[in-house]
Motif scaffolding. Sequence first.
Motif, PDB file in Angstrom:
ATOM      1  N   ALA A  82       0.834  -1.209   0.000  1.00 17.38           N
ATOM      2  CA  ALA A  82       0.000   0.000   0.000  1.00 17.38           C
ATOM      3  C   ALA A  82       0.867   1.257   0.000  1.00 17.38           C
ATOM      4  CB  ALA A  82      -0.932  -0.007   1.210  1.00 17.38           C
ATOM      5  N   LEU A  83       1.962   1.230   0.774  1.00 11.64           N
ATOM      6  CA  LEU A  83       2.846   2.396   0.828  1.00 11.64           C
ATOM      7  C   LEU A  83       3.616   2.565  -0.474  1.00 11.64           C
ATOM      8  CD1 LEU A  83       4.223   2.129   4.474  1.00 11.64           C
ATOM      9  CD2 LEU A  83       2.457   3.649   3.591  1.00 11.64           C
ATOM     10  N   ILE A  84       4.098   1.432  -1.043  1.00  8.37           N
ATOM     11  CA  ILE A  84       4.807   1.519  -2.322  1.00  8.37           C
ATOM     12  C   ILE A  84       3.869   2.029  -3.411  1.00  8.37           C
ATOM     13  CG2 ILE A  84       5.993   0.172  -4.093  1.00  8.37           C
ATOM     14  CD1 ILE A  84       6.909  -1.720  -1.865  1.00  8.37           C
ATOM     15  N   PHE A  85       2.643   1.524  -3.374  1.00 11.66           N
ATOM     16  CA  PHE A  85       1.639   1.934  -4.356  1.00 11.66           C
ATOM     17  C   PHE A  85       1.341   3.432  -4.264  1.00 11.66           C
ATOM     18  CE2 PHE A  85      -2.968   2.843  -4.474  1.00 11.66           C
ATOM     19  CZ  PHE A  85      -3.187   2.751  -5.836  1.00 11.66           C
ATOM     20  N   SER A  86       1.311   3.949  -3.042  1.00 12.44           N
ATOM     21  CA  SER A  86       0.868   5.338  -2.858  1.00 12.44           C
ATOM     22  C   SER A  86       2.014   6.333  -2.731  1.00 12.44           C
ATOM     23  CB  SER A  86      -0.016   5.434  -1.609  1.00 12.44           C
ATOM     24  OG  SER A  86       0.679   4.994  -0.467  1.00 12.44           O
TER      25      SER A  86
ATOM     26  N   ILE B 201      -8.904  18.697  -2.256  1.00 14.02           N
ATOM     27  CA  ILE B 201      -9.878  17.999  -3.106  1.00 14.02           C
ATOM     28  C   ILE B 201      -9.230  16.814  -3.814  1.00 14.02           C
ATOM     29  CG2 ILE B 201     -11.333  18.246  -5.146  1.00 14.02           C
ATOM     30  CD1 ILE B 201     -11.848  21.152  -4.256  1.00 14.02           C
ATOM     31  N   ALA B 202      -8.003  17.005  -4.311  1.00 12.37           N
ATOM     32  CA  ALA B 202      -7.303  15.907  -4.994  1.00 12.37           C
ATOM     33  C   ALA B 202      -7.061  14.737  -4.044  1.00 12.37           C
ATOM     34  CB  ALA B 202      -5.986  16.415  -5.559  1.00 12.37           C
ATOM     35  N   THR B 203      -6.672  15.051  -2.788  1.00 14.62           N
ATOM     36  CA  THR B 203      -6.443  13.989  -1.805  1.00 14.62           C
ATOM     37  C   THR B 203      -7.728  13.263  -1.481  1.00 14.62           C
ATOM     38  OG1 THR B 203      -4.621  15.278  -0.852  1.00 14.62           O
ATOM     39  CG2 THR B 203      -5.558  13.504   0.502  1.00 14.62           C
ATOM     40  N   LEU B 204      -8.817  14.003  -1.301  1.00 11.93           N
ATOM     41  CA  LEU B 204     -10.103  13.366  -1.003  1.00 11.93           C
ATOM     42  C   LEU B 204     -10.580  12.513  -2.174  1.00 11.93           C
ATOM     43  CD1 LEU B 204     -11.983  16.295   0.807  1.00 11.93           C
ATOM     44  CD2 LEU B 204     -10.924  14.266   1.831  1.00 11.93           C
ATOM     45  N   THR B 205     -10.263  12.937  -3.387  1.00 12.22           N
ATOM     46  CA  THR B 205     -10.650  12.149  -4.555  1.00 12.22           C
ATOM     47  C   THR B 205      -9.949  10.793  -4.558  1.00 12.22           C
ATOM     48  OG1 THR B 205     -10.970  14.176  -5.837  1.00 12.22           O
ATOM     49  CG2 THR B 205     -10.719  12.124  -7.076  1.00 12.22           C
ATOM     50  N   VAL B 206      -8.649  10.805  -4.247  1.00 10.98           N
ATOM     51  CA  VAL B 206      -7.904   9.541  -4.196  1.00 10.98           C
ATOM     52  C   VAL B 206      -8.431   8.668  -3.059  1.00 10.98           C
ATOM     53  CG1 VAL B 206      -5.631   8.513  -3.896  1.00 10.98           C
ATOM     54  CG2 VAL B 206      -5.878  10.620  -5.208  1.00 10.98           C
ATOM     55  N   LEU B 207      -8.724   9.298  -1.910  1.00 14.23           N
ATOM     56  CA  LEU B 207      -9.271   8.530  -0.779  1.00 14.23           C
ATOM     57  C   LEU B 207     -10.605   7.883  -1.142  1.00 14.23           C
ATOM     58  CD1 LEU B 207      -8.546  10.870   2.281  1.00 14.23           C
ATOM     59  CD2 LEU B 207      -7.356   8.786   1.631  1.00 14.23           C
TER      60      LEU B 207
ATOM     61  N   MET C 280     -12.428  -0.360  -1.445  1.00 10.68           N
ATOM     62  CA  MET C 280     -11.722  -1.637  -1.316  1.00 10.68           C
ATOM     63  C   MET C 280     -11.846  -2.187   0.100  1.00 10.68           C
ATOM     64  SD  MET C 280      -7.747  -2.523  -2.263  1.00 10.68           S
ATOM     65  CE  MET C 280      -7.897  -1.766  -3.864  1.00 10.68           C
ATOM     66  N   GLY C 281     -12.083  -1.318   1.069  1.00  9.35           N
ATOM     67  CA  GLY C 281     -12.220  -1.766   2.446  1.00  9.35           C
ATOM     68  C   GLY C 281     -13.520  -2.479   2.740  1.00  9.35           C
TER      69      GLY C 281
ATOM     70  N   PRO D 265     -10.517  -8.623   4.605  1.00 11.04           N
ATOM     71  CA  PRO D 265      -9.503  -8.241   5.589  1.00 11.04           C
ATOM     72  C   PRO D 265      -8.077  -8.431   5.094  1.00 11.04           C
ATOM     73  CG  PRO D 265     -10.602 -10.282   6.229  1.00 11.04           C
ATOM     74  CD  PRO D 265     -11.379  -9.718   5.082  1.00 11.04           C
ATOM     75  N   TYR D 266      -7.892  -9.335   4.112  1.00  2.00           N
ATOM     76  CA  TYR D 266      -6.540  -9.523   3.573  1.00  2.00           C
ATOM     77  C   TYR D 266      -6.082  -8.266   2.827  1.00  2.00           C
ATOM     78  CZ  TYR D 266      -2.610 -11.865   1.313  1.00  2.00           C
ATOM     79  OH  TYR D 266      -1.356 -12.204   0.883  1.00  2.00           O
ATOM     80  N   MET D 267      -6.975  -7.667   2.047  1.00  2.00           N
ATOM     81  CA  MET D 267      -6.626  -6.481   1.264  1.00  2.00           C
ATOM     82  C   MET D 267      -6.934  -5.178   1.989  1.00  2.00           C
ATOM     83  SD  MET D 267      -5.430  -7.997  -1.372  1.00  2.00           S
ATOM     84  CE  MET D 267      -5.199  -6.670  -2.542  1.00  2.00           C
ATOM     85  N   PHE D 268      -7.542  -5.248   3.173  1.00  2.00           N
ATOM     86  CA  PHE D 268      -7.940  -4.037   3.891  1.00  2.00           C
ATOM     87  C   PHE D 268      -6.777  -3.093   4.193  1.00  2.00           C
ATOM     88  CE2 PHE D 268      -9.190  -1.717   7.788  1.00  2.00           C
ATOM     89  CZ  PHE D 268     -10.310  -1.057   7.283  1.00  2.00           C
ATOM     90  N   PRO D 269      -5.545  -3.583   4.461  1.00  2.00           N
ATOM     91  CA  PRO D 269      -4.449  -2.636   4.707  1.00  2.00           C
ATOM     92  C   PRO D 269      -4.195  -1.664   3.559  1.00  2.00           C
ATOM     93  CG  PRO D 269      -3.817  -4.815   5.462  1.00  2.00           C
ATOM     94  CD  PRO D 269      -5.126  -4.974   4.747  1.00  2.00           C
ATOM     95  N   ILE D 270      -4.560  -2.029   2.332  1.00  2.00           N
ATOM     96  CA  ILE D 270      -4.298  -1.114   1.208  1.00  2.00           C
ATOM     97  C   ILE D 270      -5.117   0.169   1.347  1.00  2.00           C
ATOM     98  CG2 ILE D 270      -4.520  -0.826  -1.287  1.00  2.00           C
ATOM     99  CD1 ILE D 270      -3.731  -3.712  -1.619  1.00  2.00           C
ATOM    100  N   PRO D 271      -6.465   0.101   1.472  1.00  2.00           N
ATOM    101  CA  PRO D 271      -7.186   1.371   1.654  1.00  2.00           C
ATOM    102  C   PRO D 271      -6.888   2.023   2.997  1.00  2.00           C
ATOM    103  CG  PRO D 271      -8.685  -0.487   1.902  1.00  2.00           C
ATOM    104  CD  PRO D 271      -7.399  -1.039   1.374  1.00  2.00           C
ATOM    105  N   LEU D 272      -6.645   1.226   4.035  1.00  4.04           N
ATOM    106  CA  LEU D 272      -6.425   1.813   5.349  1.00  4.04           C
ATOM    107  C   LEU D 272      -5.120   2.608   5.385  1.00  4.04           C
ATOM    108  CD1 LEU D 272      -7.197   2.109   8.335  1.00  4.04           C
ATOM    109  CD2 LEU D 272      -5.922   0.002   8.767  1.00  4.04           C
ATOM    110  N   PHE D 273      -4.010   1.949   5.063  1.00  5.85           N
ATOM    111  CA  PHE D 273      -2.722   2.628   5.168  1.00  5.85           C
ATOM    112  C   PHE D 273      -2.509   3.627   4.045  1.00  5.85           C
ATOM    113  CE2 PHE D 273      -1.836  -1.450   7.424  1.00  5.85           C
ATOM    114  CZ  PHE D 273      -1.745  -0.880   8.676  1.00  5.85           C
TER     115      PHE D 273
END
Length: 717
Positions: free
Chosen positions: A430-434, A477-483, A489-490, A498-506
């Motif tokens: 998630a961190l590498i992706f973002s 606005i740009a940050t909220l759009t990405v969020l 995904m959560g 729950p396996y993929m939940f860390p991606i939207p969370l982190f």
Amino acid sequence: MKLPEKVRTRRSAPGHPPQPHEEKVSLGLAGNLARTFITSPLSPMLLIASLFIGILGLLFTPRQEDPEISVPMIDIFISYPGVSPQQVASLAIDPLERIMSDIPGVKHVYSASERGQGMVTVRFKVGEKLGPSIVKVHDKLQSNLDRIPPGVSMPLVKPKGIDDVPVVTVTLWSEEVDDSTLRVLATDVLQRLKEVPNTGQGFVAGGRSQQIRIEVLPERLAGYNISLDQIARTIRAANEEKRVGTIEKNTSHFTITSGHFLKSGEEVGRLVIGTHDGAPIYVADIANVVDGEEVLTRMVNYFSGPAGSSDKLTGVAPAVTIAIAKKEGTNGVTVAEDILAKLESLKGRLVPDNINVEITRNYGKTANDKVNELLTSLLGAAIAVSLLSWITIGRRPAVVVITIIPIVILITIWSAWVMGYTINRVSLFALIFSIGILVDDATVVVENIFRRWLHDGETRIDTAVDAVREVGNPTIIATLTVLSALLPMGFVSGMMGPYMFPIPLFGSVAMAFSLFAAFVFTPWFAYKLRPKMNALNKAAIREEKTQDLIGNIFRPVIEPLIQSKFKGRVFLAVIVVLFFAACSMFYTKAVAVKMLPFDNKPEFNVVINLPEGTPLPTTASFTFKLVDALKGVEEITAMQSYVGTVSPFNFNGMVRHYYLRMQPWQSDIQVMLLDKGDRERSSHEIAESARALLTPIAEKAGAKIAVVEMPPGPPVL
């Protein structure tokens, strides 16, 4: 009254045109934060505190290879002696299934029946807690005890969760010691290893237990007119120690006990069962009393592979395996390291030199290696972004951005610790992706600050604050759009949720903090690194040259598409056609579609099922035949075969109930591979070649085999 000439006034002279009214612009959230912190002494303190808090999070957040998924699975065993499988299912299992399906939070209920016994598995929904789930099952059973048919035993409840999966397995093998001695030693070693803090359940697989067997001679029973019940009652009565009272003498108080526990076959043989013609009849008179190993009902063996260590090679040797899990919520890496350190201290003291110790599973090491590998990738991505910023926006703005990136990442890892999550490959992904998105906020803010300073010709604080205000709302606005794109995904259901939940969370936490850092730390740090106007002008000239260089490549491509409607429409049509052509590849299966890519694991298993009723020696012989075939795979370091007994299961095996595989016609082969850095082929490629090698052998023998790899994500039933 006439005013002195030196006295001046802001009031306009008569006939002067009205002065323009300057409308005060609201700074907004971004501008107010920048104005508050741009000269505040709290800014560097917050920056340093964030850095150290993030480092603490990196050091103390538990590390796991995969996210922990709470999937409570509770097995309920019942015994119904002498009843056929069909009657067990209809009279006991089916009603129990219906009762269990009424429990709130239950996802699936399934069962298995065989002669004289049955099992019901209650699988709860993903995310349900194991403790409350166990309580629900017990409450339901207790409130329906009156519905148990006559002859059915009291249900035995055995819960299973992800923390029951062993994180470390140790195989003891020797060519000089038999399996019975190895099991006695393994039991002692397990007790010592359980002294390590935060260890969970543990068990020993393989080896024959010590026991006293009483082999009754029927002709002597008839001659002495002794029944089996008499023998059983005599042994049971003699094998106990009771407290019968107390006594006080002088200044002492004593507890009086009678009897003692039987300790040897000789003591059992001397027990008196009755009399015959006035002479006592001993157990040894009517039975052979054997003090030794139990009858062989399971086998565990160790085999060296082609890539095994040269100083520890064996064709086949008896073995036992010690498996230890960790407690819930603890760091698997540190628990595994502590277990292995304790084991090392036992060598030469409890474990003799003629017994070899092989680490056959170390999930702490694999998790740590995976996390370190992803942290390295994360560092590489951060360096790449930093270099790109250095080239494109200049040295001083790049220093600001480069400083913000690691702080945002570390704070995100610290937030995982606070929220009770672990550092795992999904959260780091998630961190590498973002990371490319994380750098945007700070880059936009610092670049606009330097642009305004260059435009105004001076590096003033109010200019920097206004520059933050200008880009504040668009950045939010740009940050909220990405969020908003990440958060859905959560809400994925099933195990994948729950396996993929860390991606939207982190990803969301990282972007939220990067926005805060862009409005708080970036203006302060940019002002501290503000250049002189001469240097700022030179940097602007360099940036213009870079833009011209990029433009020379970009303009010849894009300008014809803009200036010519025909070319633009053709280009758009080509994009649309290519888009639908790419989508059609899913439908036509021109490309393989997987949720997650294959992982490169250090192990895989071969699950063997011979026809029901096959005796243990036949199963062992066939298993050895498959092991001999696998010795031709050059990446294998060692193998362990488990015949008629459970092998140390993983998460996939727990979900699929491999821990119940204890029939004589069932066996497993655990295959250990070289570290992925020491081999060219991936574990999936090796498993594919092993499957092609073993399948013809199994088909010829009428057996069913499965080469089972650890799935890259949660297992699917």
